[in-house]
Write an enzyme that holds these catalytic residues in place. Structure first.
Site, PDB file in Angstrom:
ATOM      1  N   GLN A 287      81.834  43.192  46.098  1.00  0.00           N
ATOM      2  CA  GLN A 287      81.558  44.427  46.079  1.00  0.00           C
ATOM      3  C   GLN A 287      79.884  45.093  46.219  1.00  0.00           C
ATOM      4  OE1 GLN A 287      84.897  47.744  46.693  1.00  0.00           O
ATOM      5  NE2 GLN A 287      84.904  47.120  44.362  1.00  0.00           N
ATOM      6  N   ASP A 288      79.187  44.063  45.172  1.00  0.00           N
ATOM      7  CA  ASP A 288      77.589  44.565  44.756  1.00  0.00           C
ATOM      8  C   ASP A 288      76.916  43.415  44.753  1.00  0.00           C
ATOM      9  OD1 ASP A 288      75.284  45.969  44.080  1.00  0.00           O
ATOM     10  OD2 ASP A 288      76.630  46.345  41.871  1.00  0.00           O
ATOM     11  N   LEU A 289      77.148  42.541  45.630  1.00  0.00           N
ATOM     12  CA  LEU A 289      75.685  41.108  46.327  1.00  0.00           C
ATOM     13  C   LEU A 289      74.394  41.337  45.913  1.00  0.00           C
ATOM     14  CD1 LEU A 289      76.999  38.326  45.870  1.00  0.00           C
ATOM     15  CD2 LEU A 289      76.831  38.097  48.621  1.00  0.00           C
TER      16      LEU A 289
END
Length: 236
Positions: free
Chosen positions: A47-49
């Site tokens: 979700q926060d690549l």
């Protein structure tokens, strides 16, 4: 680990030394292998690549900062739309800004948000700067449209997001191979169902041997420059 791809990008940009396509291929393959493990063997999405949430050490790269990771199947509960750093946030997360009534069913998303982020990261390795740099969610959507054109508005009640005809990735990265452009375009599809899984992406022609292309000025120098910040690829 010695640093992040963000550090490498800053280093290369300051010295005007691009990454070779072989280096980009090696880094991208490893991240996709990590995503395949997370998504399909463990059932989680990151979700926060982004480049700063990856770590490199010589030829190895690892996915880090799993504080926002969550189960893909969360038992019917809606995932929060405001998670990923904006420049790497998938459109299905950005669309939530147009829903003013919080009682309405929120937009749903799954692990394909990581696939979108991966496409933007690969593009950033070519460009040495983020692909889409919006100031807020509407502006982020507009910046996406400027590059890959606006999506069809048939299925969602939304205002016009941006230009109907984008400049295209090939115009931004004329030195990238056709297979590289095709991979990024597939990863950054507006429709999440049209994005490949991590496993499918690893089967793309971009990752097959013999895909090196004639390098622009700076690439040959780049691959022979000794620099502790530059990954030493074991397999190109």
């Amino acid at each position: 680990m010695e640093g992040s791809p963000g550090d490498l990008i800053n280093e290369r940009r300051s010295r005007i030394i691009p990454f070779s396509e072989a280096e980009i291929r090696s880094l991208s393959r490893q991240v996709l292998q990590g995503l395949e493990f997370m998504h399909h063997q463990r059932g989680f999405m990151h979700q926060d690549l982004k480049p700063e949430n990856l770590l490199v050490n010589k030829g190895d790269i690892k996915i880090s900062n799993l504080v926002t990771a969550t189960e893909i199947d969360c038992g019917g509960q809606a995932h929060h739309h405001y998670v990923t750093t904006r420049w790497y946030r998938a459109p299905e997360m950005l669309f939530r800004v147009f829903v003013k009534n919080e009682s309405l069913r929120p937009f749903e998303y799954d692990e394909k948000v990581d696939i979108w982020a991966m496409g933007t990261i690969i593009a950033e390795l070519f460009l040495l700067h983020p692909l889409f740099q919006g100031d807020d969610s509407p502006d982020q959507l507009y910046r996406i449209c400027e590059v890959i054109r606006a999506p069809s508005r048939d299925s969602r009640m939304m205002p016009k997001l941006g230009p109907d005809n984008g400049v295209g990735l090939q115009a931004l990265m004329p030195y990238a191979s056709e297979s590289a452009i095709d991979l990024i375009e597939s990863l950054c599809s507006w429709d999440p169902s049209k994005r490949p899984s991590a496993k499918e992406a690893l089967q793309h022609p971009f990752f097959k041997r013999g895909q090196n292309v004639d390098a622009p000025p700076g690439f040959s120098y780049c691959t022979h420059t000794r620099n502790s910040m530059v990954p030493k690829m074991r397999e190109l």
